[in-house]
Design a protein around this motif. Structure first.
Motif, PDB file in Angstrom:
ATOM      1  N   LEU A  87      84.473 -38.789  50.397  1.00  0.00           N
ATOM      2  CA  LEU A  87      84.741 -38.218  51.483  1.00  0.00           C
ATOM      3  C   LEU A  87      85.742 -37.376  51.086  1.00  0.00           C
ATOM      4  CD1 LEU A  87      84.733 -37.895  54.494  1.00  0.00           C
ATOM      5  CD2 LEU A  87      86.262 -39.872  54.492  1.00  0.00           C
ATOM      6  N   ASP A  88      86.986 -37.684  50.282  1.00  0.00           N
ATOM      7  CA  ASP A  88      88.162 -37.013  49.778  1.00  0.00           C
ATOM      8  C   ASP A  88      87.676 -35.572  49.085  1.00  0.00           C
ATOM      9  OD1 ASP A  88      91.150 -36.896  49.540  1.00  0.00           O
ATOM     10  OD2 ASP A  88      90.555 -36.926  47.369  1.00  0.00           O
ATOM     11  N   ASP A  89      86.866 -35.619  48.237  1.00  0.00           N
ATOM     12  CA  ASP A  89      86.356 -34.700  47.471  1.00  0.00           C
ATOM     13  C   ASP A  89      85.567 -33.366  48.321  1.00  0.00           C
ATOM     14  OD1 ASP A  89      87.182 -35.683  45.070  1.00  0.00           O
ATOM     15  OD2 ASP A  89      85.228 -36.706  44.518  1.00  0.00           O
ATOM     16  N   ASN A  90      84.964 -33.990  49.646  1.00  0.00           N
ATOM     17  CA  ASN A  90      84.270 -33.283  50.479  1.00  0.00           C
ATOM     18  C   ASN A  90      85.363 -32.474  51.258  1.00  0.00           C
ATOM     19  OD1 ASN A  90      81.694 -33.823  49.347  1.00  0.00           O
ATOM     20  ND2 ASN A  90      81.327 -35.385  51.217  1.00  0.00           N
ATOM     21  N   GLU A  91      86.309 -33.322  51.684  1.00  0.00           N
ATOM     22  CA  GLU A  91      87.373 -32.650  52.571  1.00  0.00           C
ATOM     23  C   GLU A  91      87.918 -31.586  51.700  1.00  0.00           C
ATOM     24  OE1 GLU A  91      89.447 -35.739  54.159  1.00  0.00           O
ATOM     25  OE2 GLU A  91      88.067 -36.101  55.762  1.00  0.00           O
ATOM     26  N   ARG A  92      88.477 -31.673  50.614  1.00  0.00           N
ATOM     27  CA  ARG A  92      89.133 -30.872  49.548  1.00  0.00           C
ATOM     28  C   ARG A  92      88.593 -29.797  49.439  1.00  0.00           C
ATOM     29  NH1 ARG A  92      94.025 -32.833  47.928  1.00  0.00           N
ATOM     30  NH2 ARG A  92      94.462 -34.960  48.158  1.00  0.00           N
ATOM     31  N   ARG A  93      87.337 -29.684  49.100  1.00  0.00           N
ATOM     32  CA  ARG A  93      86.498 -28.597  48.873  1.00  0.00           C
ATOM     33  C   ARG A  93      86.276 -27.803  49.990  1.00  0.00           C
ATOM     34  NH1 ARG A  93      82.524 -31.160  47.017  1.00  0.00           N
ATOM     35  NH2 ARG A  93      80.940 -31.181  48.628  1.00  0.00           N
ATOM     36  N   ALA A  94      86.069 -28.610  51.154  1.00  0.00           N
ATOM     37  CA  ALA A  94      85.936 -27.456  52.505  1.00  0.00           C
ATOM     38  C   ALA A  94      87.181 -26.977  52.965  1.00  0.00           C
ATOM     39  CB  ALA A  94      85.605 -28.490  53.599  1.00  0.00           C
ATOM     40  N   PHE A  95      88.536 -27.588  52.434  1.00  0.00           N
ATOM     41  CA  PHE A  95      89.517 -27.123  52.922  1.00  0.00           C
ATOM     42  C   PHE A  95      89.999 -25.708  52.148  1.00  0.00           C
ATOM     43  CE2 PHE A  95      94.575 -27.251  53.042  1.00  0.00           C
ATOM     44  CZ  PHE A  95      94.566 -27.008  54.345  1.00  0.00           C
ATOM     45  N   LEU A  96      89.716 -26.032  50.572  1.00  0.00           N
ATOM     46  CA  LEU A  96      90.006 -24.971  49.790  1.00  0.00           C
ATOM     47  C   LEU A  96      89.385 -23.873  50.223  1.00  0.00           C
ATOM     48  CD1 LEU A  96      91.528 -24.274  47.274  1.00  0.00           C
ATOM     49  CD2 LEU A  96      89.759 -25.116  45.886  1.00  0.00           C
ATOM     50  N   TRP A  98      88.079 -22.861  53.068  1.00  0.00           N
ATOM     51  CA  TRP A  98      88.685 -22.070  54.343  1.00  0.00           C
ATOM     52  C   TRP A  98      89.861 -21.481  54.135  1.00  0.00           C
ATOM     53  CZ3 TRP A  98      92.907 -24.183  57.413  1.00  0.00           C
ATOM     54  CH2 TRP A  98      92.853 -23.519  58.581  1.00  0.00           C
ATOM     55  N   ARG A  99      90.683 -21.988  53.189  1.00  0.00           N
ATOM     56  CA  ARG A  99      91.807 -21.095  52.869  1.00  0.00           C
ATOM     57  C   ARG A  99      91.324 -19.885  52.400  1.00  0.00           C
ATOM     58  NH1 ARG A  99      96.484 -24.709  50.350  1.00  0.00           N
ATOM     59  NH2 ARG A  99      97.365 -22.639  50.101  1.00  0.00           N
ATOM     60  N   ARG A 100      90.361 -19.974  51.362  1.00  0.00           N
ATOM     61  CA  ARG A 100      90.113 -18.828  50.468  1.00  0.00           C
ATOM     62  C   ARG A 100      89.370 -17.651  51.536  1.00  0.00           C
ATOM     63  NH1 ARG A 100      87.108 -21.738  45.403  1.00  0.00           N
ATOM     64  NH2 ARG A 100      88.921 -21.789  44.012  1.00  0.00           N
ATOM     65  N   ILE A 101      88.621 -18.328  52.522  1.00  0.00           N
ATOM     66  CA  ILE A 101      88.015 -17.223  53.479  1.00  0.00           C
ATOM     67  C   ILE A 101      89.265 -16.578  54.460  1.00  0.00           C
ATOM     68  CG2 ILE A 101      86.668 -17.246  55.397  1.00  0.00           C
ATOM     69  CD1 ILE A 101      84.866 -19.670  54.594  1.00  0.00           C
ATOM     70  N   LEU A 102      90.146 -17.336  54.904  1.00  0.00           N
ATOM     71  CA  LEU A 102      91.185 -16.557  55.432  1.00  0.00           C
ATOM     72  C   LEU A 102      92.040 -15.708  54.541  1.00  0.00           C
ATOM     73  CD1 LEU A 102      93.022 -20.029  57.356  1.00  0.00           C
ATOM     74  CD2 LEU A 102      91.441 -17.838  58.337  1.00  0.00           C
ATOM     75  N   ALA A 103      92.128 -15.965  53.523  1.00  0.00           N
ATOM     76  CA  ALA A 103      93.014 -15.139  52.361  1.00  0.00           C
ATOM     77  C   ALA A 103      91.987 -13.667  52.245  1.00  0.00           C
ATOM     78  CB  ALA A 103      93.145 -15.999  50.987  1.00  0.00           C
TER      79      ALA A 103
END
Length: 541
Positions: A87-96, A98-103
């Motif tokens: 679960l931690d890996d999935n959340e970190r990958r999705a969060f990273l 998402w931040r790349r999309i915003l950048a």
């Protein structure tokens, strides 16, 4: 009592103190072993920190997705059997991602992205509150509700559960006139926004026995709800959502991991209890609202954003439970960083560009209001400037420092100290201001000024402004000896009326009559020669 004898109470206190010290040491060892840090909000990171963080995340994700054993791993959707590491890996990958999309949006679309929350643990607090809550209450500031409203969060809540509703709790509504509240109520009705006007400060004063200031209201939509009225409204809205969810068969035909999570979390709650979650930006009054509704100080309250670190669940009754979420700064492409500082979203004590943030407040508060509140006199606009322009931040800060005597160690006005005080007064409401709904502000200004789009006032004022500019430039050149004085056109020289020149000392006139001796004189001074007589007497030996 003998000196060496200890009472039972003293031993209990010493034992309790030693036990607390031991627990704190064990907790510190646990956090060090888990390599965890204290939960802290992070809205800004430097470029090198972002690169290092992305490199660490990429390496971590690569090691997870590419283990030494050459077997393809497909990460399934979340379920109850999934481990904490997965679960931690999935959340970190999705969060990273998402931040790349915003950048990418910020770089490709040439947009300026305001600082937002970059700590994943803070976002996890928000996700837990959204999953648990039946009714989502978004707390906003009444002086600018649309600045604090996040439509993306409302859409995300509907993605979690189609029956979830979002209630806009317009806090600090007592700072708005009834006419402005009426316009905002019409705007909310036109856009289908569920809203309630509320004042946490007025509710707290009522609990303490203070008499609140009454404001006349003619409509039920514009009235400021009391504590009991708000609790009743929240419970009724949440119960309606629960009843709609029970009637719908979508939860049985299409189960989701979030609904199963709600069922697991609901085991700790009493039967037939509804949960109301409070979310929003920092420093909008979530904790103050929770304390007012509970009737006591259950959460910390301060003017500094980020006081609440973890979400808290508080039971009001057997049928109503409140859930307070830490304040989050959501990504936005419309507001500026200085506007977020002036609005209290970002900490005031950490700002570096104080003039830009003060300029936001100076643009919104009328000039006469600033002068009346601080008892100062701001510099008037120049003749060639618009006479109704807002005061500049430098003018406001210097006038404020001069009236209070704020001087820095360098001998210059202490503008940093003045800026902090002005911004805090702006946030607390000492400097009254408010925003109008979209489309209403411009119409009111045109009606009051009488200057429509086809007005010819600009054509009339243009020559006068140019003439004033030329006159100022000519007078500057003449004063500094850069241009000759214009020819006199029947105008007398202006007599100086300076105080030190009005009383002159009378000068004594010199007698020059000795220069002329008769009519034959040429006007030159006469040289007088003294000749000693010749000694012709006998010589005495």
């Amino acid at each position: 009592m003998p000196k060496g004898e200890k009472t039972g109470l003293g031993r209990a206190l010493v034992k309790h103190h030693n036990q607390m010290i031991q627990e704190s040491k064990e907790k510190g060892r646990y956090y060090r072993s888990q390599e965890k840090k204290v939960l802290e909000s992070v809205t800004e990171v430097s470029d090198i920190e972002a690169v290092i963080e992305q490199a660490d995340e990429a390496y971590h994700l690569f090691s997870v997705l590419n283990p030494p054993v050459k077997l393809p791993i497909s990460l399934p959707p979340w379920n109850a059997k999934m481990s904490v590491e997965e679960l931690d890996d999935n959340e970190r990958r999705a969060f990273l991602e998402w931040r790349r999309i915003l950048a990418r949006l910020e770089e490709n679309e040439k947009l300026v992205l305001t600082p937002f929350e970059k700590n994943l643990d803070i976002w996890r607090q928000l996700w837990r509150v959204l999953e648990r809550s039946d009714l989502l209450v978004m707390v906003v500031d009444a002086r600018d509700p649309l600045f604090y409203r996040c439509p993306d969060l409302e859409a995300y809540a509907r993605e979690i559960d189609e029956h979830k509703k979002t209630l806009l709790l317009v806090n600090k509504a007592d700072l708005l006139p009834p006419s402005v509240r009426d316009k905002w109520a019409k705007y909310f009705h036109q856009n289908g926004i569920l809203f309630v006007f509320w004042s946490a400060k007025a509710a707290t004063d009522a609990l303490e026995g203070k008499k609140p200031s009454q404001q006349e209201t003619t409509d039920t939509d514009t009235k400021i709800y009391s504590r009991d009225e708000l609790l009743t409204r929240l419970q009724s809205e949440a119960e309606e959502i629960v009843s709609m969810r029970k009637k719908s068969k979508s939860s049985n035909t299409n189960p989701s991991h979030i609904q199963s999570d709600d069922q697991n979390l609901a085991k700790d709650l009493p039967a037939q209890s509804v949960v109301v979650g409070f979310v929003g930006y920092p420093n909008v009054g979530k904790s103050s609202t929770i304390n007012a509704l509970v009737g006591g100080k259950k959460t910390g309250v301060t003017s500094t954003p980020g006081k609440t670190k973890h979400f808290q669940t508080l039971m009001i009754s057997e049928k109503l439970t409140l859930c307070d979420c830490p304040g989050l700064v959501f990504p936005s492409f419309t507001s500026s960083r200085y506007e977020m500082i002036a609005s209290g979203v970002l900490p005031i004590d950490r700002m570096t560009e104080h003039r830009e943030a003060v300029q936001v407040a100076a643009n919104r508060v009328p000039r006469p209001v600033i002068e009346d509140v601080y008892r100062i006199s701001l510099p008037k606009p120049k003749p060639y400037e618009p006479q109704n322009r807002a005061p500049l931040a430098a003018e406001l800060l210097r006038a404020f420092c001069a009236s209070r005597g704020y001087v820095a160690s360098s001998g210059l006005p202490d503008e940093t100290r003045a800026a902090r005080l002005i911004l805090k007064d702006y946030i607390d409401g000492k400097l009254p201001h408010f925003e109008m709904p979209p489309g209403i502000e411009d119409d009111d200004e045109d009606e009051e000024d009488g200057n429509g789009p086809g007005s010819s006032d600009d054509e009339v004022e243009a020559p006068s402004i140019a003439e004033n500019v030329m006159n100022d430039l000519n007078s500057f050149d003449m004063d500094n000896g850069l241009a000759a004085a214009p020819a006199k056109r029947g105008l007398r020289k202006k007599v100086s009326t300076a105080p030190h020149k009005q009383h002159k000392k009378p000068q004594r006139k010199k007698d020059r009559s000795w220069r002329v001796r008769g009519s034959e004189g040429d006007g030159m001074p006469v040289v007088r020669v003294f000749q000693k007589p010749v000694n012709s007497g006998p010589l005495n030996v």
